[in-house]
Write a protein that holds these residues in place. Structure first.
Motif, mmCIF file in Angstrom:
data_model
loop_
_atom_site.group_PDB
_atom_site.id
_atom_site.type_symbol
_atom_site.label_atom_id
_atom_site.label_comp_id
_atom_site.label_asym_id
_atom_site.label_seq_id
_atom_site.Cartn_x
_atom_site.Cartn_y
_atom_site.Cartn_z
ATOM 1 N N CYS A 6 0.848 -1.196 0.000
ATOM 2 C CA CYS A 6 0.000 0.000 0.000
ATOM 3 C C CYS A 6 0.884 1.247 0.000
ATOM 4 O O CYS A 6 1.857 1.329 0.763
ATOM 5 N N ARG A 7 0.526 2.215 -0.816
ATOM 6 C CA ARG A 7 1.252 3.477 -0.863
ATOM 7 C C ARG A 7 0.262 4.618 -1.047
ATOM 8 O O ARG A 7 -0.672 4.529 -1.858
ATOM 9 N N ALA A 8 0.451 5.684 -0.307
ATOM 10 C CA ALA A 8 -0.417 6.854 -0.406
ATOM 11 C C ALA A 8 -0.409 7.380 -1.844
ATOM 12 O O ALA A 8 0.634 7.431 -2.503
ATOM 13 N N GLU B 68 -9.188 4.858 -2.607
ATOM 14 C CA GLU B 68 -7.986 5.672 -2.522
ATOM 15 C C GLU B 68 -7.193 5.311 -1.268
ATOM 16 O O GLU B 68 -7.739 5.296 -0.158
ATOM 17 N N LEU C 191 -4.628 6.374 1.424
ATOM 18 C CA LEU C 191 -4.176 7.648 1.986
ATOM 19 C C LEU C 191 -2.931 7.525 2.856
ATOM 20 O O LEU C 191 -2.315 8.530 3.219
ATOM 21 N N HIS C 192 -2.576 6.286 3.228
ATOM 22 C CA HIS C 192 -1.440 6.058 4.119
ATOM 23 C C HIS C 192 -1.071 4.583 3.987
ATOM 24 O O HIS C 192 -1.964 3.754 3.740
ATOM 25 N N CYS D 271 -2.360 0.529 6.497
ATOM 26 C CA CYS D 271 -2.968 1.059 5.282
ATOM 27 C C CYS D 271 -4.297 1.731 5.631
ATOM 28 O O CYS D 271 -5.159 1.126 6.272
ATOM 29 N N LEU E 287 -1.155 11.863 8.159
ATOM 30 C CA LEU E 287 -2.342 11.725 7.323
ATOM 31 C C LEU E 287 -3.004 13.080 7.102
ATOM 32 O O LEU E 287 -3.393 13.432 5.981
ATOM 33 N N ARG F 25 -0.969 15.186 4.758
ATOM 34 C CA ARG F 25 -0.973 14.701 3.374
ATOM 35 C C ARG F 25 -2.342 14.872 2.708
ATOM 36 O O ARG F 25 -2.440 15.291 1.553
ATOM 37 N N ALA F 26 -3.428 14.514 3.423
ATOM 38 C CA ALA F 26 -4.757 14.482 2.808
ATOM 39 C C ALA F 26 -5.600 15.697 3.147
ATOM 40 O O ALA F 26 -6.422 16.129 2.340
#
Length: 779
Positions: free
Chosen positions: A622-624, A636, A638-639, A655, A680, A683-684
């Protein structure tokens, strides 16, 4: 009479569907009304108003079924553990009832309480484990011993998921009104080596037989089968063997029930009649037929005791007793009348038996035999009758098997043609003879036949076309299919018999509705202290986490997730996402990968985590920033961070997935804590806003920071937590924080599985315990 008994059964069944227990006042008033109705029915029948009298008798019988089940439920539920004593150390004195069951890390047994420091139920199910972190085994108590124990108890509680096993109902049926475990205390000690009654002595004899069989047969794979056929200890059979029996449709032969008990009665009764007829003095005093009935009933009762008097065995013995009583009294009753009387006796003895799958299957099978063989002018040969009965039972049970287990064996007639004669006339008699006679050769011979039976069944089970699987059909479709099968089994000449097969097509082709394009359903399963979420779109299925382990040999993937997916009609997962490596999220993943086709495996696992290697699968990390779209629904990630940098805590590397459609969004924050939440948010930011959030880290106080709450601004928060979990999740501060933000709280421990449906009309949330309430839930 048969119609009245059928209405009584309907009343008992209807009561078990009630969401709440009626008050004592209601039950008392109903009893008075029933008395008046019964008197009126007698008066109508005496005035030759037969039709009105018959209708009133049927209504009275249905009312009697409701009231009988109601009074029994009132008495049983009154024997309860007060809430204030849950989770507290309680000193008890009592007797070990039944055979203790060995676990991988301890032992489990039923405890009959004699004295207690606080009010507790009379019968408890207790587990005793060794000291945590050591390989030291706990003491293994023996049935009939009196012990003084310090225990911690909780009220009956189980997982509640769509089409799932109702553990609370299972406990209620067995009169186990609390469960718990033995505490490591200095005052735990055995007070007496023997304090049991006659039934405890029988259980000790069963234990001795099991120990002797184990000593003689050792680690032979068929040893559990031979033991189960004598003592009824099904735990001796391995899970792999149970899967073989299920796939080939011979499970009923490995569970001591009506067939085994009747076989013993027939064998002993036949031998008794043969001997009785050779002694004229005895035959003149009592006809050989009645002597055979009495001898058969006594033999069946002895076998039932040896098998532990489990509920299926009790039911079979009651049915046999009704038949024997009819023979002993010289009443030549029709088979359908005997079956109805047996049904009445079983329901009077145990009104909760209608909750057991075995009840429906056993009575249906006997009813099919009566229908197929009864009322025929020509008597078919033995082999023709056997083939006809087996094919009829296989066909007749299809609707019930689809409703109860969502599958049935396609090779059942062939497998049973092999297994029924071998188990009934060779294995069971040999095993019983080996139990009664200290001749090891008999036991080795029984094991040899059991081994060859296993070889044949395993070969049949290896076929990919062995089992028909599908989603659980609705009740009305099952009823239509049962009616069609019943019509098909009527004698030749019945009009439109062949057309009845067409009514089975909708049943076999049933597929549950899926979300419309642009919408999705996220189901937070009730798996205890862990997480497993099924997300379904119009044509795709995703599973996010697979729940925790339940000990060394079981996990949520096997016990909860796979049965739920099968019942929901999911035969393939497009993606399995394991949010991180903690066992409460990843513990059931291996079972899911082994039990269902998974197109892609993704997750955020620490380097060296053994899941990908054990599963033989590559793991997509898993990758943002990663996202994909299925049927108009956006997924989507996100983390964690896109560069793969890992934070110090494993939880903070989990994830985080946001699922969004036009009607709303769901944010699954896994186990992230404060540090990850800050990353998080950075970033989001506003992209975290969602209608529903699955609370980070099950509502731990180390997560759900005020900043995250303000950014998400959900209408609802879901806590995936275990009943009375050791961590105190969800924490009171976290609960208050989300509530202050206007989020309605939902929790799996008290409400069961939580279903979040997102469509064009918005978001709707339902809880399984509220959708399918039963009066025993939470009692």
């Amino acid at each position: 009479m048969r119609a009245a008994i059928a209405m009584f059964a309907l009343g008992v069944w209807a009561f078990q569907q009630l969401p709440t227990l009626p008050s004592v006042t209601w039950l008392a008033g109903g009893s008075v009304a029933l008395t008046a109705a019964a008197c009126a029915a007698v008066c109508l029948c005496r005035r030759s108003d037969a039709r009105a009298g018959f209708l009133l008798v049927c209504l009275s019988a249905a009312m009697a079924g409701v009231l009988w089940a109601g009074w029994r439920a009132e008495w049983r539920l009154a024997d309860e553990l007060p809430m204030q004593f849950e989770g507290r150390d309680v000193a008890l004195t009592g007797v070990i009832a039944g055979l203790p069951r060995r676990l991988d890390d301890g032992v489990r047994f039923v405890f009959q309480v004699e004295e207690a420091a606080v009010p507790v139920p009379r019968r408890l199910q207790l587990s005793w484990y060794g000291p945590r972190g050591t390989d030291v085994a706990p003491p293994v108590p023996r049935v009939g011993e009196r012990w003084q124990l310090t225990v911690r108890l909780k009220r009956p509680h189980g997982f509640v998921n769509p089409h799932g096993f109702d553990y609370e109902a299972w406990l209620l049926m067995r009169g186990l009104r609390a469960t718990g475990y033995v505490r490591a205390a200095a005052d735990n000690r055995r007070l007496a080596e023997w304090a049991g009654g006659p039934l405890a002595a029988v259980h000790r004899a069963r234990a001795a037989i099991g120990e002797r069989f184990a000593a003689v047969l050792g680690d032979a794979p068929q040893a559990g089968i031979v033991t189960a056929l004598v003592t009824g200890e099904q735990h001796a059979i391995t899970p792999v063997q149970w899967e073989v029996f299920r796939r080939t449709g011979v499970t009923h032969l490995m569970v001591i029930s009506g067939g085994h008990v009747s076989l013993v009665a027939l064998l002993v009764g036949g031998l008794a009649a043969l001997a009785w007829r050779r002694i004229p003095a005895l035959a003149l005093r009592l006809p050989a037929r009645r002597a055979a009935a009495l001898a058969g009933l006594l033999a069946a009762a002895g076998y039932a005791l040896l098998a532990g008097m489990e509920i299926p065995v009790q039911r079979a013995l009651i049915m046999l007793a009704v038949v024997a009583l009819a023979l002993l009294t010289g009443r030549e009753a029709a088979a359908s009348r005997v079956l109805a009387l047996a049904l009445l006796a079983v329901l009077v003895a145990d009104p909760w038996v209608v909750l057991a799958a075995g009840f429906w299957l056993s009575f249906a099978a006997v009813g099919v035999i009566v229908l197929v063989l009864g009322g025929r002018l020509a008597i078919p040969s033995a082999w023709r009758a056997a083939v006809r009965v087996q094919l009829a039972i296989t066909l007749a049970l299809v609707p019930a098997l689809l409703l109860l287990f969502q599958s049935f064996s396609l090779l059942s007639p062939l497998a049973n043609a092999l297994a029924i004669p071998l188990v009934s006339f060779v294995l069971t008699p040999l095993a019983l003879a080996a139990a009664l006679l200290p001749v090891d050769a008999l036991l080795h011979l029984a094991a040899w036949f059991a081994g060859w039976l296993l070889v044949g069944l395993e070969w049949l089970a290896s076929s990919p076309l062995t089992v028909w699987r599908q989603a659980a059909p609705p009740g009305w479709l099952v009823a239509a299919g049962a009616a069609a099968v019943g019509w098909l089994l009527l004698p030749r000449g019945t009009p439109a018999r062949g057309a009845a097969l067409l009514a089975l097509v909708p049943l076999l082709g049933w597929s549950p509705p899926r979300p419309a394009p642009g919408g999705f359903v996220a189901t937070v399963l009730d798996v205890g202290q862990g997480q497993a979420i099924h997300v379904q779109t119009a044509g795709r299925d995703l599973l996010l986490d697979a729940g925790p382990p339940y000990g060394p040999a079981a996990d949520a993937g096997e016990r909860v997730v796979l049965p739920y997916l099968l019942a929901s009609g999911v035969g393939r997962l497009d993606r399995l996402v394991v949010s991180h490596g903690d066992s409460d999220h990843a513990g059931g993943a291996a079972s899911v990968l082994a039990g269902i086709e998974v197109a892609a495996l993704a997750g955020s696992l620490a380097p060296g985590h053994g899941l990908p290697e054990r599963a033989g699968r590559a793991l997509h990390a898993c990758r943002a920033g990663e996202h994909w779209e299925w049927d108009g629904v956006r997924f989507e990630v996100l983390h964690p961070a896109a560069d793969g940098a890992r934070l110090r805590k494993e939880n903070d590397n989990a994830c985080v997935l946001r699922i969004a459609a036009a009607g709303g969004a769901v944010l699954v924050a896994s186990d992230v804590e404060r540090v990850a939440e800050q990353a998080l948010l950075a970033r989001a930011g506003e992209g975290l806003a969602s209608h529903v959030i699955v609370a980070p880290h099950h509502g731990s106080r180390t997560s759900s920071t005020p900043a995250l709450v303000a950014a998400v601004r959900p209408q609802a928060v879901v806590y995936s937590v275990g009943y009375r979990n050791a961590f105190g999740h969800p924490h009171a501060d976290v609960w208050a924080r989300w509530a202050a933000a206007g989020a309605q709280a939902w929790r799996t421990d008290s409400q069961g599985a939580i279903r979040v449906a997102v469509g064009v009309d918005g978001v709707s949330i339902t809880a399984e315990r509220e959708r399918r309430p039963r009066y025993w839930h939470g009692r």
